[in-house]
Design a protein around this motif. Structure first.
Motif, PDB file in Angstrom:
ATOM      1  N   PRO A 267       1.103  -1.221   0.023  1.00 24.73           N
ATOM      2  CA  PRO A 267       0.259  -0.186  -0.085  1.00 24.73           C
ATOM      3  C   PRO A 267       0.645   1.541   0.219  1.00 24.73           C
ATOM      4  N   ALA A 268      -0.116   2.891  -0.015  1.00 21.29           N
ATOM      5  CA  ALA A 268       0.589   3.742   0.147  1.00 21.29           C
ATOM      6  C   ALA A 268       1.663   4.397   1.404  1.00 21.29           C
ATOM      7  N   GLY A 269       2.947   4.437   0.790  1.00 21.17           N
ATOM      8  CA  GLY A 269       3.519   4.387   2.469  1.00 21.17           C
ATOM      9  C   GLY A 269       4.333   3.247   3.029  1.00 21.17           C
TER      10      GLY A 269
ATOM     11  N   VAL B 111       8.793   7.207   9.510  1.00 21.93           N
ATOM     12  CA  VAL B 111       9.940   8.292   9.099  1.00 21.93           C
ATOM     13  C   VAL B 111       9.094   9.750   9.136  1.00 21.93           C
ATOM     14  N   SER B 112       8.575  10.398   8.848  1.00 25.04           N
ATOM     15  CA  SER B 112       7.672  11.883   8.381  1.00 25.04           C
ATOM     16  C   SER B 112       7.254  12.543  10.094  1.00 25.04           C
TER      17      SER B 112
ATOM     18  N   VAL C  39       2.021  14.080   4.494  1.00 21.44           N
ATOM     19  CA  VAL C  39       1.968  12.929   3.096  1.00 21.44           C
ATOM     20  C   VAL C  39       0.524  12.958   3.357  1.00 21.44           C
ATOM     21  N   VAL C  40       0.208  12.673   4.521  1.00 25.34           N
ATOM     22  CA  VAL C  40      -1.468  12.521   4.527  1.00 25.34           C
ATOM     23  C   VAL C  40      -2.296  13.589   3.423  1.00 25.34           C
ATOM     24  N   GLY C  41      -2.112  14.473   3.623  1.00 26.66           N
ATOM     25  CA  GLY C  41      -3.059  15.677   2.519  1.00 26.66           C
ATOM     26  C   GLY C  41      -2.599  15.006   0.784  1.00 26.66           C
TER      27      GLY C  41
ATOM     28  N   LEU D 184      -2.251   7.894  13.153  1.00 30.47           N
ATOM     29  CA  LEU D 184      -1.485   9.499  12.958  1.00 30.47           C
ATOM     30  C   LEU D 184      -2.275  10.060  11.712  1.00 30.47           C
ATOM     31  N   VAL D 185      -3.045   8.160  11.117  1.00 32.35           N
ATOM     32  CA  VAL D 185      -3.896   9.569  10.112  1.00 32.35           C
ATOM     33  C   VAL D 185      -4.672  10.093  10.424  1.00 32.35           C
ATOM     34  N   ARG D 186      -5.536   9.257  11.226  1.00 32.33           N
ATOM     35  CA  ARG D 186      -7.160  10.297  12.388  1.00 32.33           C
ATOM     36  C   ARG D 186      -7.034  11.569  12.745  1.00 32.33           C
ATOM     37  N   GLN D 187      -5.299  11.809  13.617  1.00 34.55           N
ATOM     38  CA  GLN D 187      -5.379  12.790  14.405  1.00 34.55           C
ATOM     39  C   GLN D 187      -5.019  13.866  13.163  1.00 34.55           C
TER      40      GLN D 187
END
Length: 400
Positions: free
Chosen positions: A47-49, A189-190, A222-224, A291-294
């Motif tokens: 998957p991504a990342g 890493v980000s 990253v999430v954006g 971390l994506v949710r936050q």
């Protein structure tokens, strides 16, 4: 006790491939085969990342160091590149890498299908990274191809990466925050590099401790980028879902959208396919990465967070009159921890005061942040101070 902030950047290319030792051995074996005069094909899925590009870059560096001719081609140029390499001088072993194969376009599928014919008598190894979570050629795997599926990093690799980037071992609080990456290398890493760049932590006696518990700006980038690859309906669904509890149901989402669950099936399938939401037993939903949710929640305006929380099924009419901060939603334990942290205590200091473990304090503090719709201690302190001022005014008015 020596204590310092982070001043120097660490080179990603110089870091070892943490948690990918098995995959790296498979790549080395493929290079050995090409060096012996026989072709090979390595498919890297994830998957991504998940670290597909990182593995490809390390493979290219390793092959170049062994005297290979190295070339990277785009997926759209596969057929032409394969034909040209087939006519070229094969005395020198070659590495052909293809990063991020997109959707299942006929041209890409056809080009990939041509590769096995080029492998038998040529000293060429192809390494092809393919996205999972999109409609792609995941089922295509010719005989003899090596398939590497990149999953989550193990816990030990997470700790090692922290040491590589922050030059120390993470304490309980940082470990808890890093666990929100769910082993996704890019997210992890980000997070760590952002903490270093924004000086959100210090290292003392080999232990890294957070100074400010907030997400670095790198996370938004990253999430954006992941969100921009989604449809507007899927992005909207994630924004609403981020305002709910950690686990929720399809019915809860549908009620907030004012319609039938069937209307959300398409965007829900999209975010699940992109590994952003997980569907558990009895249809319970949760974010794949906390971390994506936050990060998504941080981008939702505070007024909308409160409105969604108030309209969430099971809460309508149950909340007492509030100042809009959500403090009344906290349990007694959560309030005790929130008050101590707002006074400036660290998680460890609060744990000692309340005779709890630091892990328990960290767990409750994450729930406090979610319920209040915040993501930093600074915001928690502001809310606590505003409540103190409002409380003094109410007591004076009531004569209490």
């Amino acid at each position: 006790m020596e204590q310092r902030m982070f001043a120097t950047a660490s080179s990603a290319s110089a870091r070892p491939l943490r948690g990918r030792e098995r995959e790296w051995r498979s790549v080395q074996a493929a290079l050995d085969t090409a060096a012996a005069g026989r072709g090979g094909l390595v498919l890297v899925d994830g998957p991504a990342g998940a670290g597909k590009s990182r593995l490809l870059a390390a493979t290219e560096d390793g092959a170049a160091g062994r005297g290979f001719a190295v070339a990277r081609v785009g997926a759209e140029d596969l057929a032409q590149a394969g034909a040209e390499r087939g006519r070229s001088d094969a005395r020198r072993p070659r590495l052909m890498s293809v990063d991020d194969v997109p959707g299942s376009a006929d041209g890409v599928s056809t080009a990939l299908s041509l590769l096995p014919a080029l492998l038998t008598h040529q000293a060429v190894v192809w390494v092809v990274a393919r996205r999972t979570g999109t409609v792609c050629v995941d089922d295509w795997q010719p005989p003899g191809a090596v398939l590497l599926e990149l999953g989550s990093l193990p816990a030990g690799a997470v700790s090692d990466l922290s040491a590589d980037i922050l030059h120390g071992r993470p304490d309980d609080e940082l470990s808890s925050l890093a666990a929100g990456a769910a082993g996704n290398p890019l997210l992890l890493v980000s997070l760590l590099e952002g903490i270093r760049e924004e000086r959100l932590a210090t290292v003392a006696d080999g232990i890294v401790r957070l100074v400010h518990r907030q997400l670095p700006r790198r996370m938004e980038d990253v999430v954006g980028g992941w969100l921009r690859s989604l449809s507007s309906a899927a992005r909207n669904l994630l924004e609403v879902a981020s305002c709910l509890e950690r686990t929720f149901t399809m019915d809860t989402l549908a009620a907030l959208f004012g319609g039938s669950p069937a209307r959300l099936l398409a965007p829900l399938e999209e975010v699940v396919r992109h590994d952003l939401l997980l569907i558990g037993l009895q249809g319970v939903l949760t974010f794949r990465h906390e971390l994506v949710r936050q990060t998504v929640l941080h981008q939702v305006p505070g007024a909308i967070r409160v409105a969604l929380r108030d309209e969430s099924p099971g809460r309508i009419g149950e909340l007492p009159a509030t100042d809009g901060s959500g403090w009344e939603l906290l349990s007694e334990s959560e309030r005790s921890i929130a008050e101590l942290v707002a006074e400036g205590m660290t998680n460890r200091e609060a744990a000692e005061r309340l005779f709890l473990s630091p892990h328990t304090v960290t767990f409750h503090l994450r729930k406090v942040f979610r319920k209040l719709g915040i993501d930093s201690r600074v915001e928690l302190t502001r809310i606590a101070l505003e409540r103190d001022r409002c409380g003094d005014g109410l007591d004076a008015t009531s004569g209490g």
